[in-house]
Design a protein around this motif. Structure first.
Motif, PDB file in Angstrom:
ATOM      1  N   GLU A 113       5.317 -29.781 -45.232  1.00 53.88           N
ATOM      2  CA  GLU A 113       4.545 -28.403 -44.882  1.00 53.88           C
ATOM      3  C   GLU A 113       3.644 -27.639 -44.217  1.00 53.88           C
ATOM      4  OE1 GLU A 113       2.289 -31.389 -48.383  1.00 53.88           O
ATOM      5  OE2 GLU A 113       4.524 -31.368 -49.588  1.00 53.88           O
ATOM      6  N   ALA A 114       3.413 -28.708 -43.449  1.00 56.08           N
ATOM      7  CA  ALA A 114       2.511 -28.655 -42.087  1.00 56.08           C
ATOM      8  C   ALA A 114       2.973 -27.369 -41.519  1.00 56.08           C
ATOM      9  CB  ALA A 114       1.818 -29.767 -41.500  1.00 56.08           C
ATOM     10  N   SER A 115       4.437 -27.218 -41.393  1.00 62.46           N
ATOM     11  CA  SER A 115       4.674 -26.419 -41.048  1.00 62.46           C
ATOM     12  C   SER A 115       4.652 -24.979 -41.554  1.00 62.46           C
ATOM     13  CB  SER A 115       6.517 -26.629 -40.543  1.00 62.46           C
ATOM     14  OG  SER A 115       6.976 -27.210 -41.724  1.00 62.46           O
ATOM     15  N   ARG A 116       4.383 -24.938 -42.787  1.00 64.23           N
ATOM     16  CA  ARG A 116       4.769 -24.270 -43.054  1.00 64.23           C
ATOM     17  C   ARG A 116       3.552 -23.167 -43.923  1.00 64.23           C
ATOM     18  NH1 ARG A 116       7.832 -25.779 -48.563  1.00 64.23           N
ATOM     19  NH2 ARG A 116      10.373 -25.899 -47.599  1.00 64.23           N
ATOM     20  N   GLN A 117       2.301 -24.009 -43.641  1.00 67.63           N
ATOM     21  CA  GLN A 117       0.644 -23.426 -43.482  1.00 67.63           C
ATOM     22  C   GLN A 117      -0.251 -23.880 -42.195  1.00 67.63           C
ATOM     23  OE1 GLN A 117      -0.942 -26.342 -45.813  1.00 67.63           O
ATOM     24  NE2 GLN A 117       0.305 -25.229 -48.364  1.00 67.63           N
ATOM     25  N   SER A 118       0.523 -24.410 -40.988  1.00 67.52           N
ATOM     26  CA  SER A 118       0.504 -24.360 -39.956  1.00 67.52           C
ATOM     27  C   SER A 118       0.080 -22.718 -39.125  1.00 67.52           C
ATOM     28  CB  SER A 118       1.241 -24.592 -38.280  1.00 67.52           C
ATOM     29  OG  SER A 118       1.381 -24.757 -37.075  1.00 67.52           O
ATOM     30  N   MET A 119      -1.453 -23.058 -38.868  1.00 66.64           N
ATOM     31  CA  MET A 119      -2.002 -22.411 -37.725  1.00 66.64           C
ATOM     32  C   MET A 119      -2.249 -21.680 -36.181  1.00 66.64           C
ATOM     33  SD  MET A 119      -4.300 -21.140 -40.619  1.00 66.64           S
ATOM     34  CE  MET A 119      -5.221 -19.692 -39.670  1.00 66.64           C
ATOM     35  N   GLY A 120      -1.032 -22.601 -36.139  1.00 68.82           N
ATOM     36  CA  GLY A 120      -0.370 -22.494 -34.773  1.00 68.82           C
ATOM     37  C   GLY A 120      -0.658 -20.797 -34.249  1.00 68.82           C
ATOM     38  N   MET A 121       0.190 -20.616 -32.933  1.00 70.28           N
ATOM     39  CA  MET A 121       0.320 -19.282 -32.327  1.00 70.28           C
ATOM     40  C   MET A 121       2.025 -19.009 -32.583  1.00 70.28           C
ATOM     41  SD  MET A 121      -0.712 -19.598 -28.299  1.00 70.28           S
ATOM     42  CE  MET A 121       0.364 -18.466 -27.666  1.00 70.28           C
ATOM     43  N   ASP A 122       1.788 -18.121 -32.251  1.00 67.02           N
ATOM     44  CA  ASP A 122       3.606 -17.187 -31.887  1.00 67.02           C
ATOM     45  C   ASP A 122       4.427 -17.813 -31.120  1.00 67.02           C
ATOM     46  OD1 ASP A 122       4.181 -17.315 -34.771  1.00 67.02           O
ATOM     47  OD2 ASP A 122       4.202 -14.630 -34.192  1.00 67.02           O
ATOM     48  N   ILE A 123       5.237 -18.552 -30.530  1.00 65.93           N
ATOM     49  CA  ILE A 123       5.599 -18.965 -29.214  1.00 65.93           C
ATOM     50  C   ILE A 123       6.983 -17.833 -28.926  1.00 65.93           C
ATOM     51  CG2 ILE A 123       7.041 -20.890 -29.605  1.00 65.93           C
ATOM     52  CD1 ILE A 123       5.737 -22.008 -27.425  1.00 65.93           C
ATOM     53  N   SER A 124       7.163 -18.041 -27.713  1.00 67.03           N
ATOM     54  CA  SER A 124       8.768 -16.637 -27.191  1.00 67.03           C
ATOM     55  C   SER A 124      10.156 -17.349 -27.134  1.00 67.03           C
ATOM     56  CB  SER A 124       8.607 -16.162 -26.014  1.00 67.03           C
ATOM     57  OG  SER A 124       8.432 -16.852 -25.374  1.00 67.03           O
ATOM     58  N   PRO A 125      11.296 -17.215 -27.203  1.00 69.71           N
ATOM     59  CA  PRO A 125      12.656 -18.474 -27.019  1.00 69.71           C
ATOM     60  C   PRO A 125      11.881 -19.304 -26.039  1.00 69.71           C
ATOM     61  CG  PRO A 125      12.957 -16.376 -27.917  1.00 69.71           C
ATOM     62  CD  PRO A 125      11.609 -16.359 -28.049  1.00 69.71           C
ATOM     63  N   ILE A 126      11.956 -18.405 -25.153  1.00 68.85           N
ATOM     64  CA  ILE A 126      12.007 -19.214 -23.496  1.00 68.85           C
ATOM     65  C   ILE A 126      10.952 -20.480 -23.187  1.00 68.85           C
ATOM     66  CG2 ILE A 126      11.236 -18.708 -20.762  1.00 68.85           C
ATOM     67  CD1 ILE A 126      12.082 -15.252 -21.301  1.00 68.85           C
ATOM     68  N   ASP A 127      10.094 -19.706 -24.192  1.00 72.05           N
ATOM     69  CA  ASP A 127       8.335 -21.260 -24.032  1.00 72.05           C
ATOM     70  C   ASP A 127       9.412 -22.458 -24.239  1.00 72.05           C
ATOM     71  OD1 ASP A 127       6.818 -19.829 -22.248  1.00 72.05           O
ATOM     72  OD2 ASP A 127       6.009 -19.048 -24.204  1.00 72.05           O
ATOM     73  N   LEU A 128      10.213 -22.186 -26.054  1.00 71.20           N
ATOM     74  CA  LEU A 128      10.542 -22.706 -26.696  1.00 71.20           C
ATOM     75  C   LEU A 128      11.234 -23.907 -25.991  1.00 71.20           C
ATOM     76  CD1 LEU A 128      10.533 -21.165 -30.158  1.00 71.20           C
ATOM     77  CD2 LEU A 128       9.397 -23.504 -29.195  1.00 71.20           C
ATOM     78  N   ILE A 129      12.800 -23.044 -24.806  1.00 71.43           N
ATOM     79  CA  ILE A 129      13.446 -23.805 -24.289  1.00 71.43           C
ATOM     80  C   ILE A 129      12.835 -24.497 -23.390  1.00 71.43           C
ATOM     81  CG2 ILE A 129      14.985 -23.102 -22.998  1.00 71.43           C
ATOM     82  CD1 ILE A 129      15.985 -20.902 -24.311  1.00 71.43           C
ATOM     83  N   ASN A 130      11.848 -24.172 -22.464  1.00 76.91           N
ATOM     84  CA  ASN A 130      10.739 -25.079 -21.525  1.00 76.91           C
ATOM     85  C   ASN A 130      10.194 -26.648 -22.293  1.00 76.91           C
ATOM     86  OD1 ASN A 130      11.602 -23.827 -19.023  1.00 76.91           O
ATOM     87  ND2 ASN A 130      10.709 -22.368 -20.010  1.00 76.91           N
ATOM     88  N   ILE A 131       9.661 -26.821 -22.973  1.00 79.30           N
ATOM     89  CA  ILE A 131       8.805 -27.430 -24.280  1.00 79.30           C
ATOM     90  C   ILE A 131      10.054 -28.573 -24.496  1.00 79.30           C
ATOM     91  CG2 ILE A 131       7.308 -28.190 -26.252  1.00 79.30           C
ATOM     92  CD1 ILE A 131       6.432 -25.485 -25.999  1.00 79.30           C
TER      93      ILE A 131
END
Length: 555
Positions: A247-265
């Protein structure tokens, strides 16, 4: 008058030097220091009395080990007995470099020993000019002997280190503490990095390792759906939390992130997860090593606290040498010295504060229970250090005593006496040690049996091929001889076997013919007719062909 001889231990052997005019040299000590540098002046002071070379490198190592421990070796005793002058008006005096070996020589020979002062300066000169004072010894040979003895001495010290098992515990507990710091630092970095994209996850999952596994699993929060709910439950181990994350993922206020940043994380979080799993494996390894090296200390105070005590003391032997008062404040040295400097209250506990007993005790009883626990830790460490068969019986009994003392502080129930508890522990430990020895003896017997079997097989394999061939032919003859008295065999075969019984070769031949009845019939017919079976067969096969030819010609 005093006659001074100086003993010098070198890698090549023992040397005994006679010092001239000892009283004058003692008065002129600064001049002796100056004359040490020049060989000509030093030769006027010192002369070589005797030299005993070592026979081998092993003998040199044995002598040096004895000298380092302050013992008089048999070679050194023989050398001094034969070369030290004892009879005469002058009193003999021996100068040595080490006071420990000097005391041992004084007890052995009953003569005056001198160390320091003039002897130290003379030995310094001998060490500098030793290759020139001894005939036939070069500087290169002396340096090679010193290098070889140094390597063998260091190797022997490392090889026969009594506390080598403690080193594994010390290194593993140090690595465990370092891993805890690194995992905490890296997991905080993952929280900050992934928090830009999914900030609500920090409040739902406060645990560091679980957070890193979720960051690795979720990736982009927008791609999270009902299908991934089961995977979330496996990581979080709670259905309500998994639903809250969805539910929190659907209502989250976080910023969008690029796929390259997600791969590194994801890569970084996977490294943190692997570090956490390796930490669990290392903790299991530490538990097994503590069970082998210090089982009683581990049973009393725990694996991690016991390993920290051993690491802080340097080894299990050093910990066993400490009194209970030192073990109590081990790890709180800064607080102790600060209290002594400011004349304040000294600390009540050090590393043993992390045990469960002090945390369970009341505030007024923490000091008393820490003192009692330190006493029991000292007993457990000494048992572990000096016992031949490692068992955890004493550690369990000591832990029961600490539990009884805790209940005594809370309820007032009188604990058992230490003598009674130790008697029970000694009986149980004897039984356990006897069982362990039986198992070891059984293993030894099995190993010896296997070695004997292997030796027998090797001895049998080294025999000649003739024995192997005889072993193959004999059973065949025996088996075929057993088939003779069968009722199916005809009378003719029995008569032939009886007639040929005089010769061994014919018996063997007859025995080989018995199993096949048809072959024997053919052989007997062949012996009687001389191949007459083939002559009537040929015309019988050729007559129909001739008849056909005659019919064709007639037609």
């Amino acid at each position: 008058m005093v006659l001074l001889h100086v003993l010098f231990e070198h890698a090549a052997g023992y040397a005994l030097f006679a010092v001239k005019e000892v009283e004058e040299i003692g008065m002129l000590l600064p001049q002796v220091e100056d004359s040490v540098l020049s060989l000509a002046k030093f030769n006027s002071i010192v002369s070589l009395a005797a030299f005993f070379p070592f026979k081998s490198a092993q003998a040199a190592l044995e002598n040096m080990n004895a000298i380092s421990e302050g013992l008089v070796h048999a070679d050194l005793k023989l050398f001094l007995d034969t070369n030290l002058p004892r009879s005469g008006k002058k009193k003999p005096m021996l100068g040595v470099s080490d006071a420990k070996i000097g005391a041992a020589l004084q007890e052995e020979f009953g003569m005056s020993i001198q160390t320091g002062g003039v002897v130290a300066e003379i030995l310094r000169g001998v060490r500098l000019h030793f290759h020139a004072l001894v005939k036939g010894l070069t500087a290169v040979a002396a340096s090679k002997a010193q290098l070889g003895l140094g390597h063998s001495y260091s190797r022997a010290k490392v090889k026969f280190n009594v506390n080598r098992a403690d080193n594994m515990i010390i290194q593993s507990i140090a690595l465990l503490d370092q891993l805890d710091k690194d995992i905490n630092t890296f997991s905080m970095r993952v929280r900050e990095w992934y928090g830009y994209h999914f900030p609500e996850l920090i409040k739902i999952v406060p645990d560091n390792s679980t957070y890193c596994r979720l960051a690795q699993l979720i990736g982009n929060r927008k791609e999270l759906s009902e299908e991934s709910l089961e995977a979330l439950e496996e990581v979080v181990m709670d259905g309500a939390k998994a639903q809250a994350v969805l539910e929190a993922s659907r209502q989250s206020m976080g910023m969008d992130i690029s796929p390259i940043d997600l791969i590194n994380i994801e890569r970084f979080s996977s490294r943190v997860v692997s570090l956490a799993s390796y930490r669990l494996e290392l903790q299991e390894y530490l538990r097994s090593k503590m069970g082998q090296v210090a089982p009683n200390l581990a049973a009393l105070i725990g694996d991690v606290v016991g390993a920290r005590l051993i690491s802080h003391a340097g080894s299990l032997t050093n910990l066993a040498k400490y009194p209970a008062s030192t073990v109590q404040i081990l790890g709180a040295e800064k607080a102790l010295f600060r209290a002594l400097k400011t004349r304040g209250n000294t600390p009540k506990y050090g590393l043993i504060f992390h045990s469960t007993f002090i945390g369970r005790a009341a505030a007024k009883n923490k000091g008393r229970i820490s003192r009692y626990l330190a006493n029991k830790c000292t007993i457990a460490s000494r048992i572990d250090c000096f016992s031949e068969v490692p068992t955890s019986v004493f550690g369990d009994k000591l832990r029961e005593q600490v539990e009884e003392r805790l209940s005594f502080y809370e309820t007032g129930d009188m604990p058992r006496k230490n003598v009674d508890v130790m008697k029970e522990a000694v009986q149980e430990a004897g039984e356990v040690a006897a069982e362990i020895k039986r198992k070891l003896e059984k293993k030894e017997k099995k190993r010896k049996k296997k070695e004997k079997k292997l030796q027998e097989l090797q001895e049998n394999g080294t025999n000649g091929e003739a024995e192997h061939e005889n072993g193959e032919t004999e059973p065949e003859v025996k088996k075929k001889k057993k088939k003779k008295p069968k009722p199916d065999a005809p009378q003719e075969e029995e008569e032939e076997a009886a007639a040929a019984a005089a010769e061994e070769e014919e018996e063997n031949g007859a025995a080989q013919e018995t199993p096949a009845k048809k072959k024997k019939k053919r052989k007997s017919e062949a012996q009687e007719g001389g191949g007459g079976e083939q002559e009537p067969e040929e015309p019988s096969a050729e007559t129909p062909a001739k008849k056909k030819k005659k019919k064709k010609e007639a037609e």
